[in-house]
Structures are given as C-alpha cells and as structure tokens.
Enzyme design. Structure first.
Site, PDB file in Angstrom:
ATOM      1  NE  ARG A   8      -1.524   1.668   3.700  1.00  0.00           N
ATOM      2  CZ  ARG A   8      -0.917   2.835   3.916  1.00  0.00           C
ATOM      3  NH1 ARG A   8      -1.156   3.867   3.134  1.00  0.00           N
ATOM      4  NH2 ARG A   8      -0.058   2.979   4.901  1.00  0.00           N
ATOM      5  CB  VAL A   9       1.886   3.929  -1.953  1.00  0.00           C
ATOM      6  CG1 VAL A   9       3.167   3.122  -1.982  1.00  0.00           C
ATOM      7  CG2 VAL A   9       1.111   3.767  -3.232  1.00  0.00           C
ATOM      8  CB  SER A  10      -0.458   7.638   1.320  1.00  0.00           C
ATOM      9  OG  SER A  10      -0.150   6.915   2.479  1.00  0.00           O
ATOM     10  CB  THR A  11      -0.331  10.006  -2.954  1.00  0.00           C
ATOM     11  OG1 THR A  11       1.077   9.820  -3.083  1.00  0.00           O
ATOM     12  CG2 THR A  11      -0.649  10.724  -1.648  1.00  0.00           C
ATOM     13  CD  GLN A  14       3.319   7.872  -1.392  1.00  0.00           C
ATOM     14  OE1 GLN A  14       2.298   7.274  -1.092  1.00  0.00           O
ATOM     15  NE2 GLN A  14       4.138   8.387  -0.489  1.00  0.00           N
TER      16      GLN A  14
END
Length: 186
Positions: A8-11, A14
């Site tokens: 998982r990445v936030s944006t 990324q």
C-alpha cells in the site's frame, strides 16, 4: 497454506514496485496492492478482500507495519481478524510475526509508533503551513480544475454534468465552483 502479500502507498504518484519486489522475494504467491491512505480502513478494498479470503494457516505479509495502517486500533483489529480466521501476520521490516506471543507485543508497540509518527507528520505539516502563512508565502494547494474554463463552459450554456465530463471531475465540484464561495474573477 498461502503467503499473501499486501502493498500500500498513500497517493497515486507513489510507487508500489519496491514493496511488491520485497513481497515476491519473501515467497508471496498472491500480492494485492492499492493506493489509498492508511489513516483508516475506509476504501481499502484490496485489504478487505485479503481478510475475507484468509484460511487457517495462511499468512498475510507486509513490508512494514505502517502498510497495514497508521492507527493502532485498526492494526490490532486487523491482526485479530486474521487470527480469528486461523491466519498469521508477518512484517518483513523489522521481521516480526504473530506466530509467537512476543510477536503480538512487538506489533502492538510498532502500531503505536506508526500512529505517533502519523501525528508528528500532521503536526509538522501544520506548523510549516503556519510559518509560511506568517511569512506571506503560503498560497494553499494548487487548483486542480481550471476554474476559468468552467466559467467559460457555463457561459456557453453547458450544463453541470456536461462540464464535469469535459473537465474530468464530479458534478459536485462544478457546482461548488459555479455557486459556492469561488466566484468568477472580474
């Protein structure tokens, strides 16, 4: 027994490649990934899918604990849900697993650290914005929609739905621009 990786990445800007490579190297046969905030479980469909399909003996693998979440309660609830299904959770860095009792203690502490780190990031961001405002250099976020173009299309008698489609945004955003606090520049 399956090793299922979760990245998982936030944006959206990324990159997931490093996490996916580490999960593959750890022997994960299935890897699910998403680009969404870890602040809560809302909107994390891939993680929900993994949890739903865990079987006894399966292992959920993440590169770091903050990939599971940045809220201690959420992380502990996720671990509990995995255990209810007879599955384990393993974090690669630092290597910790719920297979042993000590792993639970370490994961609880790491979860609290991740939550604390999130609070520090928000606090530093808020302080930086206040300093920039005080110096007169803070202008806020950049407009993602060309407001001038929205007004032009509106004057051209296009409806909000048509404008939204042309601009690649929601109808609500168009209404906010046209009728909200953002008025056409003179």
């Amino acid at each position: 027994m399956s090793r299922i990786g979760y990245a998982r990445v936030s944006t959206i800007d990324q990159d997931l490649d490093t996490q996916v490579a580490k999960l593959k190297a750890e022997g994960c046969g299935i890897i699910r990934s998403e680009k969404v905030s870890g602040a809560s479980r809302d909107g994390r469909c891939e993680l929900a899918t993994i949890i739903d399909f865990l079987r006894p003996g399966d292992e959920l693998v993440v590169t770091r604990l903050d990939r599971l979440g940045r809220d201690t309660r959420d992380v502990l609830n996720l671990i509990h849900e995995c255990e209810q299904r007879g599955a384990f959770v393993t974090v690669i860095d630092p290597h910790v697993s719920t297979r042993g009792e000590m792993g639970h203690v370490v994961l609880t502490v790491l979860g609290m650290v991740a939550q604390m780190e999130r609070r520090f990031i928000k606090e530093r961001q808020r302080e930086g914005i206040e300093r920039a405002k005080g110096a007169g250099i803070y202008k806020g976020g950049s407009a993602r929609i060309d407001h001038q173009r929205v007004f032009e299309l509106d004057r051209g008698k296009m409806g909000a739905s048509e404008i939204a489609k042309a601009m690649g945004c929601s109808r609500m955003q168009i209404y906010r621009i046209l009728k909200g606090s953002l008025q056409e520049p003179t």
